[in-house]
Design a protein around this motif. Structure first.
Motif, short mmCIF file in Angstrom:
data_model
loop_
_atom_site.label_atom_id
_atom_site.label_comp_id
_atom_site.label_asym_id
_atom_site.label_seq_id
_atom_site.Cartn_x
_atom_site.Cartn_y
_atom_site.Cartn_z
N ILE A 1 7.15 16.02 3.61
CA ILE A 1 6.31 14.85 3.43
C ILE A 1 7.16 13.64 3.11
O ILE A 1 8.08 13.71 2.29
N LEU A 2 6.86 12.54 3.77
CA LEU A 2 7.53 11.26 3.51
C LEU A 2 6.53 10.34 2.82
O LEU A 2 5.41 10.20 3.29
N SER A 3 6.96 9.73 1.72
CA SER A 3 6.02 8.94 0.92
C SER A 3 6.64 7.62 0.51
O SER A 3 7.86 7.45 0.49
N GLY B 1 6.39 11.88 16.47
CA GLY B 1 6.63 10.60 15.83
C GLY B 1 5.38 9.92 15.31
O GLY B 1 4.27 10.19 15.77
N THR B 2 5.58 9.01 14.35
CA THR B 2 4.51 8.17 13.81
C THR B 2 4.95 6.72 13.91
O THR B 2 6.02 6.35 13.40
N ARG B 3 4.13 5.91 14.57
CA ARG B 3 4.41 4.48 14.66
C ARG B 3 3.76 3.80 13.47
O ARG B 3 2.55 3.75 13.38
N LEU B 4 4.58 3.31 12.54
CA LEU B 4 4.08 2.63 11.35
C LEU B 4 4.28 1.13 11.47
O LEU B 4 5.39 0.67 11.73
N THR B 5 3.21 0.40 11.29
CA THR B 5 3.27 -1.05 11.27
C THR B 5 2.79 -1.52 9.91
O THR B 5 1.64 -1.23 9.51
N SER C 1 0.84 -1.21 0.00
CA SER C 1 0.00 0.00 0.00
C SER C 1 0.88 1.25 0.00
O SER C 1 2.05 1.20 0.36
N PRO C 2 0.32 2.41 -0.39
CA PRO C 2 1.11 3.64 -0.39
C PRO C 2 1.17 4.25 1.01
O PRO C 2 0.44 3.88 1.92
N LEU C 3 2.10 5.21 1.15
CA LEU C 3 2.30 5.87 2.44
C LEU C 3 2.47 7.37 2.24
O LEU C 3 3.11 7.80 1.28
N SER C 4 1.90 8.14 3.14
CA SER C 4 2.15 9.57 3.16
C SER C 4 2.13 10.05 4.60
O SER C 4 1.10 9.97 5.28
N LEU C 5 3.27 10.52 5.07
CA LEU C 5 3.37 11.10 6.41
C LEU C 5 3.71 12.58 6.25
O LEU C 5 4.56 12.94 5.45
N LEU D 1 4.62 -0.09 0.25
CA LEU D 1 5.29 -0.38 1.50
C LEU D 1 5.79 -1.82 1.56
O LEU D 1 5.15 -2.75 1.04
N LEU D 2 6.94 -1.99 2.24
CA LEU D 2 7.50 -3.30 2.53
C LEU D 2 7.39 -3.57 4.02
O LEU D 2 7.27 -2.64 4.82
#
Lengths: 111, 111
Positions: A75-77, A105-109, A17-21, A81-82
């Motif tokens: 922005i981090l994209s 911070g962002t906790r990404l799982t 899936s894509p990511l945008s922080l 995702l792996l």
């Protein structure tokens, strides 16, 4: 006063899936902006930094990218995702001084 | 990053005693050395720093020592308090923009 905002606080995303922080800074102009990642039990790894709009330096080749569309927005994209992208992502800035100020911070799982 | 090493992953001290956290580096071009304190699920907060042209900087209970010939710095906390329990990172700065973080030392101050 200088403040930094980062969202979301937590994120669970499937592999592929894509990511945008997003990260925004207030109270300072033309800051240096940074993205770090902390994997479980590890230190902070510098991913990207930016000294101005549209200027991005990449420290670690991977499937992540960063953009700075505005002076105080970073922005981090990712397009896909792996599992190895899981971690704690931190945005930071330096203003007039040399100290870095970090966001919450962002906790990404990635599942 | 392997340019910065904190070889002690954890440290336990009694309240009131001295805590000494160590950091070794390899890059002689680092010009500032910063220490950060981090609680779980939060961003690091700046604690104290030292310029490469100095060998000691003191701020209240916190003192940082720099030995450039040995490429070694240490953070002393005296007296240690339970609220000091956290993970401590050293983060040298390179080329005005880049910071390299060690892997951190988890300090536990026992009451």
């Amino acid at each position: 006063s200088q403040t930094i905002h980062q969202w979301p606080a937590t994120l669970v995303q499937p592999v592929g899936s894509p990511l945008s922080l997003e990260c925004t800074v207030e109270g300072t102009s033309n800051p240096n902006l940074y993205w770090y990642r902390q994997a479980a039990g590890r230190g902070l790894q510098l991913l990207f930094y930016s000294v101005g709009i549209g200027q991005i330096s990449s420290e670690v080749p991977q499937n992540l990218s960063a953009s700075r569309p505005q002076d105080r927005q970073f922005i981090l994209s990712s397009k896909k995702l792996l599992l190895s992208d899981s971690g704690f992502y931190l945005c930071a800035f330096t203003g007039q001084g040399y100290e870095q100020y970090f966001g919450p911070g962002t906790r990404l799982t990635v599942t | 990053d392997q340019q910065v090493k904190q070889n002690s992953p954890s440290l336990s001290v009694q309240e009131g005693r001295i805590s000494i956290l160590n950091c070794d580096y390899t890059n002689s071009m680092f010009d500032y050395f910063l220490w950060y304190k981090k609680y779980p699920a939060e961003g690091p907060t700046f604690l104290i720093s030292i310029s490469s042209i100095k060998d000691k900087n003191e701020d209240g209970r916190f003192t940082v020592f720099l030995n450039k010939s040995a490429k070694h710095l240490s953070l002393h906390i005296v007296p240690s308090q339970p609220g000091d329990s956290a993970v401590y990172f050293c983060a040298p700065r390179y080329n005005f923009n880049k910071f390299y973080f060690g892997s951190g030392t988890k300090l536990n101050v026992k009451p």
